[in-house]
Design a protein around this motif. Sequence first.
Motif, PDB file in Angstrom:
ATOM      1  N   ARG A  56      26.080  42.565  41.196  1.00  6.57           N
ATOM      2  CA  ARG A  56      26.099  43.126  39.850  1.00  6.57           C
ATOM      3  C   ARG A  56      25.906  42.018  38.823  1.00  6.57           C
ATOM      4  NH1 ARG A  56      31.422  47.074  40.478  1.00  6.57           N
ATOM      5  NH2 ARG A  56      30.482  48.554  41.955  1.00  6.57           N
ATOM      6  N   ASP A 110      28.795  39.895  37.963  1.00  9.26           N
ATOM      7  CA  ASP A 110      29.324  38.961  38.961  1.00  9.26           C
ATOM      8  C   ASP A 110      28.555  37.646  39.008  1.00  9.26           C
ATOM      9  OD1 ASP A 110      31.041  41.006  39.619  1.00  9.26           O
ATOM     10  OD2 ASP A 110      29.879  41.654  41.373  1.00  9.26           O
ATOM     11  N   ILE A 125      32.232  37.397  44.795  1.00  9.17           N
ATOM     12  CA  ILE A 125      32.287  38.810  44.420  1.00  9.17           C
ATOM     13  C   ILE A 125      33.765  39.199  44.340  1.00  9.17           C
ATOM     14  CG2 ILE A 125      31.836  41.167  45.236  1.00  9.17           C
ATOM     15  CD1 ILE A 125      29.213  40.183  46.368  1.00  9.17           C
ATOM     16  N   ASP A 140      38.210  43.319  44.860  1.00  6.92           N
ATOM     17  CA  ASP A 140      38.252  44.779  44.920  1.00  6.92           C
ATOM     18  C   ASP A 140      36.914  45.361  45.382  1.00  6.92           C
ATOM     19  OD1 ASP A 140      36.950  44.018  42.611  1.00  6.92           O
ATOM     20  OD2 ASP A 140      37.856  45.576  41.350  1.00  6.92           O
ATOM     21  N   ARG A 141      35.820  44.752  44.953  1.00  8.97           N
ATOM     22  CA  ARG A 141      34.515  45.219  45.406  1.00  8.97           C
ATOM     23  C   ARG A 141      34.193  44.688  46.804  1.00  8.97           C
ATOM     24  NH1 ARG A 141      28.806  43.430  44.125  1.00  8.97           N
ATOM     25  NH2 ARG A 141      27.541  45.163  44.872  1.00  8.97           N
TER      26      ARG A 141
END
Length: 219
Positions: free
Chosen positions: A34, A37, A71, A74-75
Motif C-alpha cells: 500500500r 506503507d 508492513i 496487523d496487515r
Amino acid sequence: MTDRWTEEAALPTGWSRPLLKELWASAQTGPSRRPADRERTVADGGAPVVLPRDLRGLRVVTGEPRDIPAIPWDRARMLARYELAAGDVLVTRTGTVGRCALVTGEHQGWLFHPNLVRLRLPKGGRVTAAYLAAYLGTPTAQDWIRTRTAVAVIPSLSIRTLGELPVVLPPLGEQEAIGATLAALDDKIQAHSEIIRATRAYRDLLADALMNGALPVES
C-alpha cells in the motif's frame, strides 16, 4: 537453425534435463504494498520485506533496520501465505531480471517484494534448494533468462516463461556436493565484498578528515 536451449546435449548417466516448472511445488509473486506503507521500515515496527536489491551473490543481504521496508503487523498477519521459509529460492522478475538468492533461516518469516518470485520446492523432491539457486545463477541459465525477458520500459519475465527453463539435473548426491562447493565459494565472495565495502567506507571517512585538516598528515 537449431535452438541451442532445446538441443539435447549428451548428459552423464543418471542426469536429466527437466523444466523448472516440473521441479517447484509453487511459484508465487510477492504481495502488493500500500502507498501508506512505502515509507515504513523495520525501525517503525512491522514485518520486514525482502527487496530485489537485497538479492546479491545468491544470498539475501539486507541492511540496517532503518533501511529495511516493513508492513504493519496487523496487515502482515493476513499475508501468512507470502512468508518466506528456509529453502525457498527468490528470483527477480522485473528490472534486473534473473537475479536470484537462496533463503536461509535468517530471513524465515519475512515477506517479499511483488517484483520477486518465490520458488518453493516440494519435500523430498528431485532438486535441492542450494543446487537450484546455484544453477539459476550460472551464465547458461542467466543467458536463457535474458533472451526471454520481455523488453519494455521495465524488462520483465513471467512465471510461465520462467517455468520453461531447462534445468540440468544430476542425482541428489551430486547436487549436494555441487551445491556445497559453490556455496563455500559464494561465502568467500560475500566475505571479500564486505571487506571491500568496509574499506571504501573507511577511505571516505579518512579522506574527509585529511582534507578538512581534522587529521594531521605525518611528513
